[in-house]
Design an enzyme around this catalytic site. Sequence first.
Site, mmCIF file in Angstrom:
data_model
loop_
_atom_site.group_PDB
_atom_site.id
_atom_site.type_symbol
_atom_site.label_atom_id
_atom_site.label_comp_id
_atom_site.label_asym_id
_atom_site.label_seq_id
_atom_site.Cartn_x
_atom_site.Cartn_y
_atom_site.Cartn_z
ATOM 1 N N ASP A 149 2.469 6.848 3.272
ATOM 2 C CA ASP A 149 3.642 5.963 3.367
ATOM 3 C C ASP A 149 4.826 6.615 4.080
ATOM 4 O O ASP A 149 5.809 5.934 4.390
ATOM 5 C CB ASP A 149 4.129 5.575 1.959
ATOM 6 C CG ASP A 149 3.134 4.711 1.205
ATOM 7 O OD1 ASP A 149 2.298 4.050 1.858
ATOM 8 O OD2 ASP A 149 3.201 4.691 -0.036
ATOM 9 N N LYS A 166 9.988 0.928 -0.560
ATOM 10 C CA LYS A 166 9.193 -0.090 0.138
ATOM 11 C C LYS A 166 8.510 -1.016 -0.859
ATOM 12 O O LYS A 166 8.281 -0.653 -2.021
ATOM 13 C CB LYS A 166 8.133 0.546 1.053
ATOM 14 C CG LYS A 166 7.068 1.427 0.375
ATOM 15 C CD LYS A 166 5.860 0.710 -0.181
ATOM 16 C CE LYS A 166 4.892 1.647 -0.884
ATOM 17 N NZ LYS A 166 3.934 1.037 -1.771
HETATM 18 P P1 ATP Z 1 3.287 5.231 -3.821
HETATM 19 O O1 ATP Z 1 3.876 3.862 -3.841
HETATM 20 O O2 ATP Z 1 3.468 5.957 -2.512
HETATM 21 O O3 ATP Z 1 1.886 5.302 -4.346
HETATM 22 P P2 ATP Z 1 4.723 5.801 -6.194
HETATM 23 O O4 ATP Z 1 6.007 5.062 -5.999
HETATM 24 O O5 ATP Z 1 3.710 5.150 -7.046
HETATM 25 O O6 ATP Z 1 4.126 6.145 -4.781
HETATM 26 P P3 ATP Z 1 6.147 8.270 -6.490
HETATM 27 O O7 ATP Z 1 7.463 7.826 -7.044
HETATM 28 O O8 ATP Z 1 6.112 8.666 -5.068
HETATM 29 O O9 ATP Z 1 5.009 7.197 -6.789
HETATM 30 O O10 ATP Z 1 5.643 9.459 -7.438
HETATM 31 C C1 ATP Z 1 4.299 9.821 -7.579
HETATM 32 C C2 ATP Z 1 4.249 11.225 -8.191
HETATM 33 O O11 ATP Z 1 4.679 12.139 -7.198
HETATM 34 C C3 ATP Z 1 5.193 11.408 -9.369
HETATM 35 O O12 ATP Z 1 4.532 11.205 -10.569
HETATM 36 C C4 ATP Z 1 5.685 12.840 -9.219
HETATM 37 O O13 ATP Z 1 4.989 13.705 -10.079
HETATM 38 C C5 ATP Z 1 5.345 13.241 -7.794
HETATM 39 N N1 ATP Z 1 6.544 13.563 -6.948
HETATM 40 C C6 ATP Z 1 6.646 14.608 -6.124
HETATM 41 N N2 ATP Z 1 7.826 14.591 -5.480
HETATM 42 C C7 ATP Z 1 8.493 13.520 -5.895
HETATM 43 C C8 ATP Z 1 9.758 12.986 -5.575
HETATM 44 N N3 ATP Z 1 10.598 13.568 -4.708
HETATM 45 N N4 ATP Z 1 10.107 11.829 -6.162
HETATM 46 C C9 ATP Z 1 9.250 11.228 -7.036
HETATM 47 N N5 ATP Z 1 8.064 11.709 -7.390
HETATM 48 C C10 ATP Z 1 7.664 12.846 -6.834
#
Ligand code: ATP
Length: 314
Positions: free
Chosen positions: A145, A18
Amino acid sequence: MTSALLSPPSVTARVPAKVNLELLVGPVRDDGFHTLSTVYQAVSLHDTVTVRPAQEWEVAVHGTFADGVPTTADNLALRAATLLAEAADVVEPVHVTIRKEIPVAGGMAGGSADAAATLVACEHLWDLGMTKDALCDIAAELGSDVPFLLHGGTAVGSGRGEIVTPALARGTFHWVFVPSTGTGLSTPAVYGEHDRIVARRGLTPDPDPTPNPAMMSALLGGDAEALAAVLHNDLQDAAVALRPDLGDLIDAGMGFGALGGLVSGSGPTVAFLCADAEAAIDLAVSFTASGTATNVVRATGPVAGAQVVPTSRA
Ligand code: ATP
């Protein structure tokens, strides 16, 4: 033929990333979350999640962004599988395989996406016959989300982002994403910095933020130029304070001809909106040819949310 008959059934689901076209951050609630108003768009950058019955609850991660994703019970996909099993009284564990093409800790909700895909895949594997609303209730327990990643398309998120109302959007928007080459930004760290900036500037957050009407009409008209003019992220100043290079990256993209650019969610991925597919190719080439960014991804939105990938069965 024999091996096909003996192999356990598996279900694969595909899920988009997203981008937040608008992210308005209100005050901190009693539960510690911020009140939000956001406009989400699902974009054509996908993770793929496969679930199959197994002896233990386990997860394996492959793909471009597999590094750094936990393969323990902390993995959001595994948490989604166990939470759904608990809710539906399922006792057989599953093995989850994630093909990770969404940047990690990039502000594109990759972990939430994997959770949404796992819910959809397990619901299908276990033949639970659940409604989307029931699945969304479980999704909301996993993260703000996650319900949107079940819906996909373009939608307004309220509450802490988990209350999703579809928005009307015409046509296709063309995006270029520049994932960070460094480490990601942790969402709590960015919100913490945002709170400090708000306090320092003596601002009072709107207790009831609502979407900008100009954004809703730009979406309705499929007007990329009008949309670019109103892209907005309240967390951008905080993300740039923690990672000043993101400000330079936005300036570079605008200089290369993007219609608009902003930090995606809590960053550090930067999203650029382009006039059309050709302009998106030109922008991606400008980034790579100039050496400004090596890792650039083009995508379009809106696209569908988490969906089971149909299999051909003999
Ligand atoms: P958001 O935009 O919802 O804040 P994000 O894109 O910044 O999320 P994610 O890629 O969801 O961040 O990852 C955040 C943290 O979640 C990572 O640093 C990781 O340690 C943990 N995590 C747990 N499960 C997963 C997964 N399936 N994929 C990615 N990260 C994961």
